[in-house]
Design an enzyme around this catalytic site. Sequence first.
Site, mmCIF file in Angstrom:
data_model
loop_
_atom_site.group_PDB
_atom_site.id
_atom_site.type_symbol
_atom_site.label_atom_id
_atom_site.label_comp_id
_atom_site.label_asym_id
_atom_site.label_seq_id
_atom_site.Cartn_x
_atom_site.Cartn_y
_atom_site.Cartn_z
ATOM 1 N N LYS A 1 1.068 -1.063 -0.042
ATOM 2 C CA LYS A 1 -0.017 0.021 0.076
ATOM 3 C C LYS A 1 0.797 1.423 0.068
ATOM 4 O O LYS A 1 1.523 1.425 1.023
ATOM 5 C CB LYS A 1 -0.870 -0.124 1.126
ATOM 6 C CG LYS A 1 -1.664 1.088 1.442
ATOM 7 C CD LYS A 1 -2.737 1.228 2.555
ATOM 8 C CE LYS A 1 -2.084 2.385 3.326
ATOM 9 N NZ LYS A 1 -2.140 3.766 2.946
ATOM 10 N N GLY B 1 7.630 4.535 7.457
ATOM 11 C CA GLY B 1 6.856 5.437 7.998
ATOM 12 C C GLY B 1 7.238 6.121 9.239
ATOM 13 O O GLY B 1 8.639 5.930 9.700
ATOM 14 N N SER B 2 6.286 6.645 9.842
ATOM 15 C CA SER B 2 6.523 7.297 11.319
ATOM 16 C C SER B 2 6.825 6.358 12.313
ATOM 17 O O SER B 2 6.208 5.184 12.284
ATOM 18 C CB SER B 2 5.530 8.068 11.635
ATOM 19 O OG SER B 2 4.530 7.356 11.718
ATOM 20 N N THR B 3 7.870 6.838 13.266
ATOM 21 C CA THR B 3 7.855 5.808 14.454
ATOM 22 C C THR B 3 6.675 5.443 15.184
ATOM 23 O O THR B 3 6.292 4.388 15.667
ATOM 24 C CB THR B 3 9.080 6.529 15.441
ATOM 25 O OG1 THR B 3 10.273 6.710 14.615
ATOM 26 C CG2 THR B 3 9.291 5.684 16.714
ATOM 27 N N GLY C 1 4.869 2.822 13.152
ATOM 28 C CA GLY C 1 5.741 1.585 13.516
ATOM 29 C C GLY C 1 5.288 1.089 14.674
ATOM 30 O O GLY C 1 5.328 -0.227 14.874
ATOM 31 N N GLU D 1 11.508 0.687 8.846
ATOM 32 C CA GLU D 1 12.322 1.857 8.547
ATOM 33 C C GLU D 1 11.362 3.125 8.975
ATOM 34 O O GLU D 1 10.320 3.249 8.494
ATOM 35 C CB GLU D 1 12.398 2.015 6.970
ATOM 36 C CG GLU D 1 13.237 0.698 6.421
ATOM 37 C CD GLU D 1 14.688 0.782 6.786
ATOM 38 O OE1 GLU D 1 15.004 1.754 7.376
ATOM 39 O OE2 GLU D 1 15.292 0.016 6.294
ATOM 40 N N CYS E 1 13.680 10.948 5.648
ATOM 41 C CA CYS E 1 13.885 10.517 7.133
ATOM 42 C C CYS E 1 15.316 10.554 7.425
ATOM 43 O O CYS E 1 15.478 10.853 8.720
ATOM 44 C CB CYS E 1 13.648 9.101 7.059
ATOM 45 S SG CYS E 1 14.241 7.833 5.756
ATOM 46 N N GLU F 1 11.233 14.996 14.907
ATOM 47 C CA GLU F 1 11.469 14.732 13.325
ATOM 48 C C GLU F 1 10.412 15.864 12.957
ATOM 49 O O GLU F 1 9.169 15.733 12.910
ATOM 50 C CB GLU F 1 11.337 13.424 12.810
ATOM 51 C CG GLU F 1 11.285 13.394 11.582
ATOM 52 C CD GLU F 1 11.046 12.213 10.875
ATOM 53 O OE1 GLU F 1 10.125 11.436 11.316
ATOM 54 O OE2 GLU F 1 12.020 11.693 10.122
HETATM 55 P P1 TAP Z 1 3.100 7.573 8.363
HETATM 56 O O1 TAP Z 1 1.792 8.466 8.822
HETATM 57 O O2 TAP Z 1 3.638 6.655 9.435
HETATM 58 O O3 TAP Z 1 2.423 6.653 7.169
HETATM 59 C C1 TAP Z 1 3.344 5.630 6.532
HETATM 60 C C2 TAP Z 1 2.422 4.522 6.010
HETATM 61 O O4 TAP Z 1 1.594 3.961 7.094
HETATM 62 C C3 TAP Z 1 1.040 5.374 4.882
HETATM 63 O O5 TAP Z 1 0.946 4.559 3.773
HETATM 64 C C4 TAP Z 1 0.086 5.404 5.980
HETATM 65 O O6 TAP Z 1 -1.149 5.283 5.377
HETATM 66 C C5 TAP Z 1 0.008 3.916 6.686
HETATM 67 N N1 TAP Z 1 -0.382 3.937 7.992
HETATM 68 C C6 TAP Z 1 -1.006 4.977 8.602
HETATM 69 N N2 TAP Z 1 -1.550 4.366 9.924
HETATM 70 C C7 TAP Z 1 -1.387 3.110 9.608
HETATM 71 C C8 TAP Z 1 -1.664 1.954 10.561
HETATM 72 N N3 TAP Z 1 -2.379 1.835 11.787
HETATM 73 N N4 TAP Z 1 -1.290 0.729 9.995
HETATM 74 C C9 TAP Z 1 -0.511 0.398 8.968
HETATM 75 N N5 TAP Z 1 -0.366 1.315 8.171
HETATM 76 C C10 TAP Z 1 -0.598 2.891 8.142
HETATM 77 O O7 TAP Z 1 4.217 8.339 7.817
HETATM 78 P P2 TAP Z 1 4.260 9.187 6.717
HETATM 79 O O8 TAP Z 1 3.685 10.574 7.308
HETATM 80 O O9 TAP Z 1 3.600 8.667 5.472
HETATM 81 O O10 TAP Z 1 5.735 9.393 6.330
HETATM 82 C C11 TAP Z 1 6.474 10.231 7.205
HETATM 83 C C12 TAP Z 1 7.433 9.355 8.135
HETATM 84 O O11 TAP Z 1 7.931 8.003 7.327
HETATM 85 C C13 TAP Z 1 8.432 10.002 8.664
HETATM 86 O O12 TAP Z 1 8.421 9.982 10.215
HETATM 87 C C14 TAP Z 1 9.689 9.536 8.204
HETATM 88 O O13 TAP Z 1 10.922 9.596 8.893
HETATM 89 C C15 TAP Z 1 9.234 8.218 7.780
HETATM 90 N N6 TAP Z 1 10.236 7.647 6.847
HETATM 91 C C16 TAP Z 1 10.966 6.687 7.363
HETATM 92 C C17 TAP Z 1 12.040 6.199 5.962
HETATM 93 C C18 TAP Z 1 13.134 5.362 6.486
HETATM 94 S S1 TAP Z 1 13.740 4.588 5.255
HETATM 95 N N7 TAP Z 1 13.276 5.115 7.658
HETATM 96 C C19 TAP Z 1 11.683 6.536 4.801
HETATM 97 C C20 TAP Z 1 10.659 7.476 4.570
HETATM 98 C C21 TAP Z 1 9.858 8.035 5.681
HETATM 99 P P3 TAP Z 1 -1.724 6.600 4.976
HETATM 100 O O14 TAP Z 1 -0.966 7.506 4.138
HETATM 101 O O15 TAP Z 1 -3.301 6.475 4.133
HETATM 102 O O16 TAP Z 1 -1.983 7.447 6.454
#
Ligand code: TAP
Length: 504
Positions: A209, A261-263, A266, A283, A317, A414
Site C-alpha cells: 500500500k 513510515g513514522s515511528t 511503526g 524503517e 527520514c 522529526e
Molecule cells: P506514516 O503516517 O507513518 O504513514 C506511513 C504509511 O503507513 C502510509 O501509507 C500510511 O497510510 C500508513 N499507515 C498509517 N496508519 C497505519 C496503521 N495504523 N497501520 C498500517 N499502516 C498505516 O508516515 P508518513 O507521514 O507517511 O511518512 C513520514 C514518516 O515516515 C516520517 O516519520 C519519516 O521519517 C518516515 N520515513 C522513514 C523512512 C526510512 S527509510 N526510515 C523513509 C521514509 C519515511 P496513509 O498515508 O493513508 O496515512
Amino acid sequence: MPTLTDKKPVRPTNRALGRPAPELIFGDLWEYDPAPETADPKLKPRYELFIGGKFVAPASGKYFDSINPANETKIAEMALGSAPDVDAAYRAAQKAQEGVWGKMPGKERAKYLYRIARLLQDRAREFAVAETMDNGKPIKETRDFDVPMAAAHFFYHAGWADKLDYVAPGRRVAPLGIVGQVIPWNFPLLMMAWKLAPALAMGNCAVIKPATNTPLSALKLAEIIQDAGLPPGVVNILTGPGSTGGLIMAHPLAAKIAFTGSTEVGKVIMRSVAGTGKRMTMELGGKAANIVFDDAPLDQAVEGIVNGIFFNQGQVCCAGSRLLVHEPVADAVVAKLRNRLRVLRVGDPLDKNTDVGAIVSRDQLETVRGYLDAGVKEGAKMWQPPCRLPAKGFYMPPTLFTGVTQSHRIAREEIFGPVLAIITFRTVDEAIEKANNTEYGLSAGVWTDKGSRILKMSTELKAGVVWANTFNKFDPASPFGGYKESGFGREGGRQGLLDYCKLV
Ligand code: TAP
C-alpha cells in the site's frame, strides 16, 4: 562511453504495449539516458486497485481524490481499498506464490525484474512528471534521483535473483512467502522499488500500500508490472487509508511485514503483530546530525548542509535536520548558509530550475508551521530568506534556527520539513555526545579534513549510515536502515536480501 541510446538495439514488440519492449541488455544501466519521451504524465481520471494482475474496482465502491500540492488541484480519483480487497489481494498472492513464483528458478525471476527496470527507464520522463505532480518535489529530483534510483533498485536485485547461493554462503535460502508492505509519501516510487525489488528477487509475492497522499506512481508502476508480464498476483497494490495498511499488516497470510513510515505508526504495527510469528522490518523516523568541524572545506560543507536538509523539502527520514557546527567556524558557516539560501528558488516543482518545491499536503505544512512556532516560542532565533511563494499550493521557505539548545523541540523531534536547527560544539567528544543525544539513529554526516576523525566519528556515532564529506548519497548495493527508534532491518545490499528469505 556510448549510451544505450547510441546502440539502437533491435527490440521485440511487446504485444501489450503495441510498441517495442525494452531490451534486456546488461551494462550502462545506471547511466541510461531515457529516450526523449513525451513529458505527458498520461494520467487517467480514475485509478483502480491492482489485484491478481488486473485493475479492479474496490469492494466499497468508494474513491478518494489525489491532490497536486503545488496548486491544490485534483489529479485523479483513487480506489479506497478495504477488508474484502485486502483479502482478495492475499488470495491472489497465495495462488501466485504456490503456483508459480515460489517455484520459478531465480534466473527466470530476474528477467521480469530487468523488464520492469527497463520499462521504467522507457517511461522515465512521464513518471518524473507524474511523481512531481503527486508529491510536490522538484522535477529535477524526480528526473535525476527518484525515477533512475527506482530503476536501479530493480536492476540491482535482478542481478541477485540467480545468485542467491551467495546471499548466505554455506546455507540454502528459501522465500518467506507473501510479504505485506506499507510505504510513506516522501519517495513514493522509490519506496515501491525498495520494497518490491528485494522481495521479488528472493521469490516472495507482495501486497503493498502506498500513502494516501501519493498513490499515483504506485498505480503507474502497476501498469509497468502488467506490461512486463509478471505472473498475476505476484504484486498486488492497494490504495486506501491507514486502516487499509493496518489490514495488510494484520492479514494471517502475511509471512513478513515491511513498513516504512513514522515511528509512531511503526509502534502501533509492532504491537499488533507481536506474537504472530511474522517476520518484521521497520524503517522509521530520524533526526540526523550533520557535523561540521573547523578544518572542513566550508563551501563544500555548506552545499552538503543545503542538500542534507532542503532536498525533497526536508521530508526525508535521513535529512540532516540538526547542524552541529564547530564553534570557531559557526559564524562563517551560518553567514555562508544565509547567502546560499537567498539564491534557492522556491516554487513550481515542475519548473526545472526550482530547488525547493511544495510540501506534500496542507496537514504536513501545518505540522511544519507548528514547529516554527515552537522554535520561536522556546527561544531559538528563526531566519528565512526573502522569497515570494505561489498564491496556491503548500509552500514553506527554507528556514534556519540559531540559538538552538538540545532541549528545544526543533532539536529533538522529526519535523519532516525544510527547517534546520543549528547547534554549536567545542570538542570532538561534545559533538559525538550531542549527535547521539536523540532517540533516533538513522543517519549522520561528518565534514572534516582528517581521516582519523572520520574513522572515530563513524565508529562512535549511533547511526545506520554515516556520510563523510558528503550527504544523502544512496546506492542499491549499500544497506540502509536504523538503530533505536529509527527501526530495524536493512534495505539494499546483501543485508537487505537476508530480510526477505529464510535460511534452510
Ligand atoms: P506514516 O503516517 O507513518 O504513514 C506511513 C504509511 O503507513 C502510509 O501509507 C500510511 O497510510 C500508513 N499507515 C498509517 N496508519 C497505519 C496503521 N495504523 N497501520 C498500517 N499502516 C498505516 O508516515 P508518513 O507521514 O507517511 O511518512 C513520514 C514518516 O515516515 C516520517 O516519520 C519519516 O521519517 C518516515 N520515513 C522513514 C523512512 C526510512 S527509510 N526510515 C523513509 C521514509 C519515511 P496513509 O498515508 O493513508 O496515512
